[in-house]
Design a protein around this motif. Structure first.
Motif, short mmCIF file in Angstrom:
data_model
loop_
_atom_site.label_atom_id
_atom_site.label_comp_id
_atom_site.label_asym_id
_atom_site.label_seq_id
_atom_site.Cartn_x
_atom_site.Cartn_y
_atom_site.Cartn_z
N ALA A 77 0.90 -1.22 0.07
CA ALA A 77 0.00 0.02 -0.05
C ALA A 77 0.86 1.20 0.20
CB ALA A 77 -0.91 -0.02 1.41
N VAL A 78 1.89 1.36 0.74
CA VAL A 78 2.93 2.36 0.65
C VAL A 78 3.60 2.47 -0.64
CG1 VAL A 78 5.05 3.05 1.80
CG2 VAL A 78 3.15 2.25 3.24
N CYS A 79 3.90 1.48 -1.15
CA CYS A 79 4.39 1.69 -2.76
C CYS A 79 3.38 2.32 -3.50
CB CYS A 79 4.72 0.39 -3.19
SG CYS A 79 6.01 -0.52 -2.37
N ALA A 80 2.32 1.92 -3.63
CA ALA A 80 1.07 2.56 -4.29
C ALA A 80 1.03 3.93 -4.01
CB ALA A 80 -0.24 1.95 -3.90
N MET A 81 1.14 4.36 -2.57
CA MET A 81 1.01 5.68 -2.20
C MET A 81 2.17 6.47 -3.01
SD MET A 81 -0.09 5.11 1.70
CE MET A 81 0.11 7.34 2.05
N GLU A 82 3.44 5.91 -3.01
CA GLU A 82 4.51 6.50 -3.57
C GLU A 82 4.43 6.81 -5.12
OE1 GLU A 82 7.13 8.00 -2.77
OE2 GLU A 82 7.39 7.32 -0.67
N VAL A 83 3.39 5.92 -5.67
CA VAL A 83 3.21 6.11 -7.11
C VAL A 83 2.24 7.26 -7.26
CG1 VAL A 83 1.95 5.06 -9.26
CG2 VAL A 83 3.74 3.71 -7.93
N SER A 84 1.42 7.50 -6.46
CA SER A 84 0.27 8.33 -6.69
C SER A 84 1.01 9.86 -6.33
CB SER A 84 -0.94 8.14 -5.41
OG SER A 84 -1.47 6.97 -5.80
N LYS A 85 1.97 9.85 -5.46
CA LYS A 85 2.51 10.84 -4.91
C LYS A 85 3.29 11.32 -6.37
CE LYS A 85 5.74 13.30 -1.61
NZ LYS A 85 4.60 14.26 -1.02
N ALA A 86 4.07 10.62 -6.61
CA ALA A 86 4.87 10.84 -8.19
C ALA A 86 3.91 11.34 -9.17
CB ALA A 86 5.74 9.56 -8.56
N GLN A 87 2.62 10.98 -9.15
CA GLN A 87 1.92 11.31 -10.43
C GLN A 87 1.21 12.67 -10.21
OE1 GLN A 87 -0.77 7.74 -10.48
NE2 GLN A 87 0.65 6.88 -11.82
N GLY A 88 1.52 13.19 -8.93
CA GLY A 88 1.05 14.75 -8.83
C GLY A 88 0.29 14.65 -7.35
N GLU A 89 -0.30 13.52 -6.82
CA GLU A 89 -1.11 13.81 -5.79
C GLU A 89 -0.52 14.02 -4.64
OE1 GLU A 89 -4.31 10.61 -3.21
OE2 GLU A 89 -3.56 10.16 -5.25
N ASP A 90 -1.27 15.09 -3.79
CA ASP A 90 -0.35 15.53 -2.69
C ASP A 90 -0.60 14.87 -1.45
OD1 ASP A 90 0.54 17.59 -0.98
OD2 ASP A 90 -1.37 18.72 -0.71
N ILE A 91 0.46 14.13 -1.17
CA ILE A 91 0.35 13.36 -0.13
C ILE A 91 1.57 13.49 0.97
CG2 ILE A 91 0.50 10.84 0.61
CD1 ILE A 91 -0.46 9.97 -1.87
N PRO A 92 1.14 14.43 2.08
CA PRO A 92 2.28 14.59 2.89
C PRO A 92 3.03 13.54 3.67
CG PRO A 92 0.15 16.00 3.34
CD PRO A 92 -0.31 14.78 2.37
N ASP A 93 4.26 13.84 4.16
CA ASP A 93 4.77 12.58 4.85
C ASP A 93 3.86 12.30 6.16
OD1 ASP A 93 6.75 13.30 2.96
OD2 ASP A 93 8.35 13.83 4.07
N ASP A 94 3.34 13.02 6.51
CA ASP A 94 2.45 12.61 7.81
C ASP A 94 1.76 11.54 7.52
OD1 ASP A 94 3.95 14.49 9.56
OD2 ASP A 94 2.65 16.03 9.41
N VAL A 95 1.14 11.66 6.32
CA VAL A 95 0.02 10.73 5.85
C VAL A 95 1.06 9.32 5.62
CG1 VAL A 95 -1.75 9.77 4.09
CG2 VAL A 95 -1.41 12.45 4.49
N PHE A 96 2.06 9.36 5.59
CA PHE A 96 2.71 7.90 4.99
C PHE A 96 2.64 7.28 6.53
CE2 PHE A 96 3.80 9.87 1.00
CZ PHE A 96 3.96 8.84 0.09
N ASN A 97 3.35 8.30 7.33
CA ASN A 97 3.51 7.63 8.80
C ASN A 97 2.14 7.28 9.53
OD1 ASN A 97 6.41 7.97 8.52
ND2 ASN A 97 6.17 10.27 9.34
N ALA A 98 1.33 7.85 9.03
CA ALA A 98 -0.14 7.83 9.63
C ALA A 98 -0.76 6.46 9.34
CB ALA A 98 -1.27 8.84 9.39
N ILE A 99 -0.55 6.16 8.07
CA ILE A 99 -1.09 4.92 7.61
C ILE A 99 -0.32 3.63 8.13
CG2 ILE A 99 -1.13 3.34 5.43
CD1 ILE A 99 -3.38 5.19 5.31
#
Length: 274
Positions: free
Chosen positions: A81-103
């Motif tokens: 799931a974290v890998c998918a979030m990294e892909v979404s972030k690279a595609q322009g989605e605004d995902i702060p570092d805190d969201v990664f840590n929260a998940i």
């Protein structure tokens, strides 16, 4: 703005899974535990989403050097799931570092509880009981079946899990599979099953009897016959419960318990008590 990230393939996600399975305790430390292994495991994805940019790669690795600790096998969906979030972030989605840590913080604890019950306790005990039974009979298939079975279960679930997590992404937080209610039900069931298996293993592999007897001629009374009349296997049961009490309630270490058993066994044999 979206960068020119390369497409992340199933092969990349499998690489992540293999890396984690083979290195989840590498560089383990008391401060952040599995953080180094986590960051190293997702490098194949990070290379693709950063397109080799060293600054972005450094930022991503720094982002994932936060505290992380979970059961290795059941934790792979979270890594996917974290890998998918990294892909979404690279595609322009605004995902702060805190969201990664929260998940990660929100799921690694429940996944650890589920994984410990499913793999470390119940699954391990079931495979060991089968393998040990064959080994005690002199069958070489005992350890082989355990090794093959454990490897197949770990790889099978782990590689499926990392792909499942990658498909779900942040939606994994809402997945019914990892909901608190489902985890509570599964861990409760597995705890009961695990205790049942441990009880069976104790009855099969823990041996304790006493040769104490009194009387003479045809009027000899054996203490072991009296104990067996009360409940077959009573002495091994008492021994197991005493060991459990000392370890669980009095925090006596496993090493100390082994030394105590060795001393008591030697003394009981010399004094003809056990």
């Amino acid at each position: 703005m979206p960068n020119t990230a390369q497409e992340v393939t199933k092969k990349d996600i499998y690489k992540v899974g293999f890396r984690w399975i083979m290195s989840n305790t590498s560089a383990w430390n008391w401060e952040r535990m599995q953080n180094v292994a986590f960051a190293w495991s997702i490098v194949p994805v990070l290379k693709k989403v950063t397109n080799g940019d060293k600054d972005e790669m450094g930022q991503a690795l720094t982002r994932h050097m936060a505290f992380f600790n979970t059961e290795p096998t059941i934790g792979l969906p979270l890594i996917g799931a974290v890998c998918a979030m990294e892909v979404s972030k690279a595609q322009g989605e605004d995902i702060p570092d805190d969201v990664f840590n929260a998940i990660k913080s929100g799921l690694m604890g429940p996944m650890a509880a589920l994984g410990d019950s499913l793999f470390a306790s119940t699954g391990n005990a079931l495979l060991l009981s089968f393998g040990m039974g064959l080994a005690l009979d002199g069958n070489i298939l005992g350890p082989i079946i355990f090794l093959v079975g454990w490897t197949a279960i770990t790889l099978g679930f782990g590689l499926w899990g990392v792909q499942f997590g990658f498909r779900e992404g942040m939606k994994i937080m809402d997945s019914e599979i990892f909901s608190p209610a489902m985890i509570e039900k599964v861990t409760g069931f597995l705890s009961i099953l695990g205790l049942t298996v441990v009880g069976g293993l104790s009855a099969q592999f823990v041996s304790l009897s006493t040769p104490i007897k009194w009387g003479s001629g045809g009027a000899v009374t054996k203490l072991q016959d009296i104990v067996d009349g009360l409940m077959p296997g009573l002495l091994p049961f008492i021994l197991v419960m005493v060991i459990w009490y000392l370890h669980d309630k009095k925090n006596v270490s496993v090493i100390k318990l082994l030394l105590i058993l060795i001393v008591l066994g030697a003394a009981g044999s010399l004094l003809h008590i056990f």
